[in-house]
Design a protein around this motif. Sequence first.
Motif, short mmCIF file in Angstrom:
data_model
loop_
_atom_site.label_atom_id
_atom_site.label_comp_id
_atom_site.label_asym_id
_atom_site.label_seq_id
_atom_site.Cartn_x
_atom_site.Cartn_y
_atom_site.Cartn_z
N THR A 85 0.92 -1.10 0.04
CA THR A 85 0.14 -0.05 -0.07
C THR A 85 0.83 1.23 -0.03
O THR A 85 2.26 1.16 0.62
N PRO A 86 0.32 2.46 -0.35
CA PRO A 86 1.14 3.43 -0.51
C PRO A 86 1.75 4.01 0.85
O PRO A 86 2.74 4.81 0.72
N GLY A 88 3.57 2.14 2.79
CA GLY A 88 4.46 1.35 2.86
C GLY A 88 4.31 -0.01 3.50
O GLY A 88 5.00 -0.84 3.79
N ASN A 89 2.99 -0.38 3.78
CA ASN A 89 2.69 -1.64 4.36
C ASN A 89 2.77 -2.95 3.45
O ASN A 89 2.42 -2.57 2.38
N ILE A 90 3.20 -3.96 3.86
CA ILE A 90 3.20 -5.03 2.97
C ILE A 90 2.14 -6.13 3.62
O ILE A 90 2.13 -6.40 4.70
N TRP A 91 1.24 -6.37 2.43
CA TRP A 91 0.26 -7.25 3.11
C TRP A 91 0.51 -8.72 2.33
O TRP A 91 1.07 -8.93 1.48
N LEU A 92 0.30 -9.79 3.52
CA LEU A 92 0.81 -11.25 2.99
C LEU A 92 -0.71 -12.10 3.09
O LEU A 92 -1.33 -12.20 4.27
N GLY A 93 -0.92 -12.65 1.86
CA GLY A 93 -2.07 -13.64 1.95
C GLY A 93 -1.64 -15.05 2.22
O GLY A 93 -0.64 -15.38 1.55
#
Length: 244
Positions: A85-86, A88-93
């Motif tokens: 996301t803008p 800076g968060n990194i999402w993990l599925g």
Amino acid sequence: QRQMCIRDSSAIDFRFVPFKKGTWRNYRALDQVLDDNVLAIHGVADGTLWFGTRTGATHYDGTKTKAIDRYSGLKNDWVNAIASTPDGNIWLGTEGGVYWYDGTVVHTLDALEHFGVLDLALSSDGSMWIATNEGAYRYDSTVSPPAIEPLPVLEGVFVWALYSTPDGAVWFATERGVYRHDGTQTAHFTTADGLAADFVTSIARSGDGTLWFGTQNGLVSRDPHSGEFSTLSTACLLYTSDAA
């Protein structure tokens, strides 16, 4: 159903990258990638890469790596999908829900911890769409408290992949065809509309706006102007590849 078979490579702007140039290098577990079975790759705006594996996620900045795994806070570390996301968060599925990493702490989206997550897609309105083995969900962090809601028409449906287009719509690849949600209405496309098969597992978009769908019975494109579906069969792809 329209079938597109390329016999003259000049008839369509479809080119194969000259991948034989350059030098190949393998990165394996011994090179600090968590696992040799890499399930997802995601490029971040800063030019670095994230890799999803069966034992967590690895961040690679071109020189060093950083691991996010069970020891970092993942309850399930089988990572199928990655998004950013803008902020800076990194999402993990993962096979056991969704997590996001803020650069310091791993957070859990508790509502989906019992779902297998196959794909993630950030939409133009800033919400995160989540593809699971039991449907698709939209997570909106712009409201307080953050809200997560299912797309009703896809409840109980195995959603393999997602794609968010610049017009704000989100496309869903499922075992029952393709769905398009524009924020208000949801359209459903099947073999009756021109798909080669109703079992669809992947979606991509080319620079001219054409959408491409990977199905069990060939590669399907959707014209951005007419909305017409065309099938590029396996035989055609092999022919064109040899000609190139």
